[in-house]
Design a protein around this motif. Structure first.
Motif, PDB file in Angstrom:
ATOM      1  N   GLU A 132      45.604  41.809  37.910  1.00  0.00           N
ATOM      2  CA  GLU A 132      44.377  42.791  36.604  1.00  0.00           C
ATOM      3  C   GLU A 132      45.247  43.482  35.554  1.00  0.00           C
ATOM      4  OE1 GLU A 132      42.888  42.047  40.473  1.00  0.00           O
ATOM      5  OE2 GLU A 132      44.704  42.880  40.230  1.00  0.00           O
ATOM      6  N   ASP A 133      46.409  43.757  35.706  1.00  0.00           N
ATOM      7  CA  ASP A 133      46.777  44.226  34.264  1.00  0.00           C
ATOM      8  C   ASP A 133      47.383  43.025  33.796  1.00  0.00           C
ATOM      9  OD1 ASP A 133      45.540  46.738  35.050  1.00  0.00           O
ATOM     10  OD2 ASP A 133      47.195  47.257  35.970  1.00  0.00           O
ATOM     11  N   SER A 157      47.730  39.724  30.497  1.00  0.00           N
ATOM     12  CA  SER A 157      46.905  38.933  29.662  1.00  0.00           C
ATOM     13  C   SER A 157      47.230  37.755  29.645  1.00  0.00           C
ATOM     14  CB  SER A 157      47.515  39.577  28.550  1.00  0.00           C
ATOM     15  OG  SER A 157      47.607  41.100  27.791  1.00  0.00           O
ATOM     16  N   GLY A 192      42.038  37.491  27.459  1.00  0.00           N
ATOM     17  CA  GLY A 192      42.186  38.936  27.353  1.00  0.00           C
ATOM     18  C   GLY A 192      42.920  39.864  28.250  1.00  0.00           C
ATOM     19  N   ARG A 193      42.674  40.984  29.011  1.00  0.00           N
ATOM     20  CA  ARG A 193      42.993  41.591  30.481  1.00  0.00           C
ATOM     21  C   ARG A 193      42.361  40.235  31.860  1.00  0.00           C
ATOM     22  NH1 ARG A 193      41.227  45.217  33.646  1.00  0.00           N
ATOM     23  NH2 ARG A 193      42.922  46.307  35.032  1.00  0.00           N
ATOM     24  N   GLY A 247      41.639  41.367  34.995  1.00  0.00           N
ATOM     25  CA  GLY A 247      40.834  42.206  35.546  1.00  0.00           C
ATOM     26  C   GLY A 247      39.586  42.284  34.418  1.00  0.00           C
ATOM     27  N   ASP A 248      39.632  42.656  33.252  1.00  0.00           N
ATOM     28  CA  ASP A 248      38.385  42.308  32.220  1.00  0.00           C
ATOM     29  C   ASP A 248      37.860  40.996  32.259  1.00  0.00           C
ATOM     30  OD1 ASP A 248      38.940  44.974  31.769  1.00  0.00           O
ATOM     31  OD2 ASP A 248      40.052  44.419  29.936  1.00  0.00           O
ATOM     32  N   VAL A 249      38.147  39.722  32.552  1.00  0.00           N
ATOM     33  CA  VAL A 249      37.891  38.720  31.988  1.00  0.00           C
ATOM     34  C   VAL A 249      37.824  37.772  32.958  1.00  0.00           C
ATOM     35  CG1 VAL A 249      38.691  38.852  29.229  1.00  0.00           C
ATOM     36  CG2 VAL A 249      40.069  37.289  31.104  1.00  0.00           C
ATOM     37  N   GLU A 292      34.415  35.248  33.438  1.00  0.00           N
ATOM     38  CA  GLU A 292      34.211  34.595  32.175  1.00  0.00           C
ATOM     39  C   GLU A 292      34.889  33.651  32.798  1.00  0.00           C
ATOM     40  OE1 GLU A 292      34.310  35.272  27.569  1.00  0.00           O
ATOM     41  OE2 GLU A 292      34.892  36.900  28.982  1.00  0.00           O
TER      42      GLU A 292
END
Length: 242
Positions: free
Chosen positions: A190-191, A193, A210-211, A213-215, A218
């Protein structure tokens, strides 16, 4: 005797270089495998051939055993599939000798078996010689779309497949281009890129960065959109440890 031209065509007519176009026009016909009634990539091959006035001859692709795609039987299944392709191609070439083209998506140097097929055809005397012309590869497109340099300064980039991603991470590799993904399995990363692309160069192209875990949600949504738009999805990504 016949000769074979292996021609990298990127993702279609817009990526055909002047050098490849000249070699294509020198072919008597292009040989291609037909993988089903709705073979979108075969249709794109026809478009490339038509734009240069070259006939495309399609033959049914032999069946491939996919029952153990992650296990020890996988290399044997691929070899059997290649052997069956060589047999079918040799029969056609014997009936239609000349200068034959094979159109390779992206470039023949990465995760493509056209050169191995050509070597086998030459070994059995079906062709006298073969040559290879480079094309625009998927990692090149990924880097261009995301405005990336794939390696850090003085660093390396490791190119692998989705099914070998975990082994690469466990080996300590930290800058990876990952291709041929049946699914995205990024748990525990998750961390990291990520710079992801789906169906690059085709209608419905998708990009996310993105990172992880964030994307990741998406990316999964973009992957589904790309599949819906084209009926298939070919994606890859650059994955970099923080």
């Amino acid at each position: 005797m016949s000769r074979l031209h292996i021609l990298g065509v990127g993702m279609g007519p817009q990526h055909v270089t002047v050098e490849v176009a000249e070699a294509l026009r020198a072919c008597d016909y292009v040989l291609a495998a037909r993988k089903g009634a709705e073979d979108t990539l075969l249709a794109l091959r026809r478009t490339v051939c038509a734009s240069h006035g070259v006939e495309l001859v399609a033959i049914p692709d032999p069946e491939r055993d996919r029952s153990d795609s992650l296990g020890a039987a996988y290399p044997r299944a691929v070899r059997d599939w290649h052997d069956a392709r060589v047999e079918a191609y040799a029969d056609l070439i014997a009936a239609r000798p000349g200068t034959i083209g094979m159109l390779v998506w992206g470039d023949a140097s990465l995760y493509d078996s056209s050169i191995r097929i050509a070597e086998a055809l030459a070994a059995r005397g079906a062709i006298e010689e073969y040559r290879v012309w480079p094309g625009v590869s998927a990692p090149q497109l990924l880097a261009a779309r995301h405005r990336l340099v794939l390696n850090d300064v003085g660093g390396a980039v490791h190119v692998t497949t989705g099914r070998r991603l975990r082994a690469a991470v466990e080996a300590g590799l930290d800058n990876l281009v990952v291709m041929l993904n049946r699914r995205l399995e990024l748990d525990g990363l998750e961390d990291w890129s990520i710079w992801w692309g789906g169906n690059l160069g085709a209608p419905g192209e998708e990009l996310v960065a993105g990172r992880v875990g964030d994307v990741l949600p998406e990316i999964l949504a973009a992957r589904a959109r790309a599949r819906d738009a084209a009926g298939w999805v070919m994606d890859l990504y650059l994955l970099r440890r923080p």
